[in-house]
Design an enzyme around this catalytic site. Structure first.
Site, PDB file in Angstrom:
ATOM      1  N   ALA A   1      42.474  37.716  63.279  1.00  0.00           N
ATOM      2  CA  ALA A   1      43.111  37.109  62.102  1.00  0.00           C
ATOM      3  C   ALA A   1      44.028  38.092  61.398  1.00  0.00           C
ATOM      4  O   ALA A   1      45.069  37.713  60.859  1.00  0.00           O
ATOM      5  CB  ALA A   1      42.052  36.573  61.146  1.00  0.00           C
ATOM      6  N   ASP A   2      43.648  39.366  61.366  1.00  0.00           N
ATOM      7  CA  ASP A   2      44.526  40.371  60.769  1.00  0.00           C
ATOM      8  C   ASP A   2      45.836  40.462  61.538  1.00  0.00           C
ATOM      9  O   ASP A   2      46.908  40.601  60.942  1.00  0.00           O
ATOM     10  CB  ASP A   2      43.831  41.733  60.765  1.00  0.00           C
ATOM     11  CG  ASP A   2      42.667  41.793  59.802  1.00  0.00           C
ATOM     12  OD1 ASP A   2      42.902  41.815  58.593  1.00  0.00           O
ATOM     13  OD2 ASP A   2      41.519  41.806  60.275  1.00  0.00           O
ATOM     14  N   ALA A   3      45.757  40.395  62.878  1.00  0.00           N
ATOM     15  CA  ALA A   3      46.971  40.451  63.680  1.00  0.00           C
ATOM     16  C   ALA A   3      47.847  39.236  63.444  1.00  0.00           C
ATOM     17  O   ALA A   3      49.075  39.348  63.290  1.00  0.00           O
ATOM     18  CB  ALA A   3      46.609  40.566  65.160  1.00  0.00           C
TER      19      ALA A   3
END
Length: 411
Positions: free
Chosen positions: A183-185
């Site tokens: 999700a961060d990516a």
């Protein structure tokens, strides 16, 4: 030192006749860990001058994950192409210096909880008073407003609350989270696009603006199909393991030599090639075969045919046969496979970056290729505060003042 250079013809790409596409863009990256810093990394790959502002204790990403020779590996990748300056934003002196940095910047990236910049006197009203053309990219778990705005929100929360974990895993197993910051990516990719969109808008309006980006909403964006399906049909998408509710055969299958391959037959023509290849052409004559949903309802029968054929052959034999049949397949790689793959090597997909601490480190190259103004990785992640004197010197802060700031633990 660990030498990972190997033989890499793409370590030093041909110089471009043009400057990098984001040359002249100055980015202040004061975000921590992965989502915000990844957005800044992408901009740095294409020529932006990215100044990484860290607390004197360092970004927590420096203490995340594995180390090689005592050096944090993840940091070396996520902080590539950045200059590091230490600055304690809890102090009035640190806040004043930060305002001076932002006054000469195009973009500030931050991921503090909503209200933190305001408490420090570094909100957009203050920063834009010094620099009306500044774009402020604010990245949080849930956004700047709403009932959950003040909750801490990492990528894991976005993966859970967007529906991703609900869809991931086997039908009889629990919801499953990815083992890396997916999700961060996704949020970082979204944020880089958002930042460039706001900077393009600045060309039209003459002024900057605030970008409010939520990790949960970034994940919702890539899960729009399942969400809309439920809303319009009332049918709740569920965990399918490695199968798809929309087509078949689509799964991973074990080969004779203990490897795995992934097969995807998204179109009826590809599905026909697969069943012919595995010796079951009669399946293509079934009335249900002509639609993806029809094949998905008979996934067990198709898996038995495809999986049984694959189980009798080695990975190389299977991949070669599928390639000759023009049917889609991919070997399930571990990272040793990635580093040895001839196609990825020919493309320069993984590059070797010189580093004073690790000698060289191999990492993925820039995310996409531009024919005239390609991206590049000029340096791996810097040491903590490696460029403090250089960056503050650009503000006119000399050695004596820098020494005094260090004594007061501002830098």
């Amino acid at each position: 030192m660990i030498n990972r250079s190997g033989s890499d013809p793409h370590q030093h790409p041909e110089p471009s006749a043009f400057p990098p596409p984001l040359a002249g863009l100055k980015v202040i990256d004061t975000a921590t860990l992965f989502a915000g810093p990844y957005a800044a990394t992408l901009l740095g790959d294409y020529g932006a001058d990215v100044v990484k502002v860290e607390h004197p204790d360092g970004d927590p990403a420096r203490r995340y994950g594995a180390q090689a020779d005592g050096v944090p590996v993840w940091w070396k990748v996520v902080a590539r192409n950045k200059r590091s300056v230490t600055l304690d934003l809890h102090t009035e002196e640190g806040q004043r210096i930060f305002r001076r940095l932002a006054a000469g910047a195009d973009l500030v990236v931050e991921n503090f909880r909503p209200g933190t910049l305001e408490r420090w006197g570094l909100d957009y009203a203050a920063l834009s008073a010094d620099n009306p053309r500044l774009v402020l990219l604010r990245m949080t778990g849930f956004g700047q407003n709403g009932p959950y705005a003040h909750r801490p929100g990492f990528g894991t929360v976005g993966e859970a609350m967007s529906g991703l974990a609900h869809l991931t895993g086997t039908p009889d197993g629990p919801p499953t989270l990815p083992s890396f910051p997916l999700a961060d990516a996704v949020a970082g990719l979204t944020a880089a696009f958002a930042a460039l969109t706001a900077l393009r808008a600045r060309e039209l309006t003459g002024r900057g603006q605030v970008v409010d980006l939520s990790i949960v909403e970034s994940m919702l964006g890539v899960l729009a199909g399942p969400l809309a399906t439920y809303d319009l049909t009332g049918v709740m998408p569920t965990r399918q393991g490695n199968r798809s509710p929309n087509n078949a055969p689509r799964n991973v299958y074990r080969t004779k030599d203990g490897h795995w391959v992934a097969v995807a037959a998204t179109t009826v023509s590809i599905a026909e090639r697969v069943v012919r290849l595995v010796g079951r052409p009669e399946l293509a004559e079934e009335p249900w075969f002509g639609t993806g949903s029809g094949r998905a309802r008979h996934a067990g029968e198709l898996d038995a045919a495809v999986g049984g054929w694959i189980a009798e052959r080695t990975r190389d034999e299977v991949v070669d046969a599928f390639e000759q049949a023009q049917a889609a397949i991919g070997a399930v790689y571990d990272f040793a496979d990635v580093l040895q793959d001839p196609h990825l090597a020919a493309r320069g997909s993984v590059i070797s970056v010189p580093d004073p601490e690790l000698d060289t480190i191999r990492m993925p190259g820039p995310a996409f290729r531009l024919s005239d103004t390609p991206g590049s990785v000029r340096s791996a992640g810097p040491r903590l505060g490696e460029h403090t004197a250089e960056i503050l010197g650009e503000l006119g802060i000399g050695h004596a003042e820098l020494t005094a700031l260090a004594e007061r633990e501002v830098v």
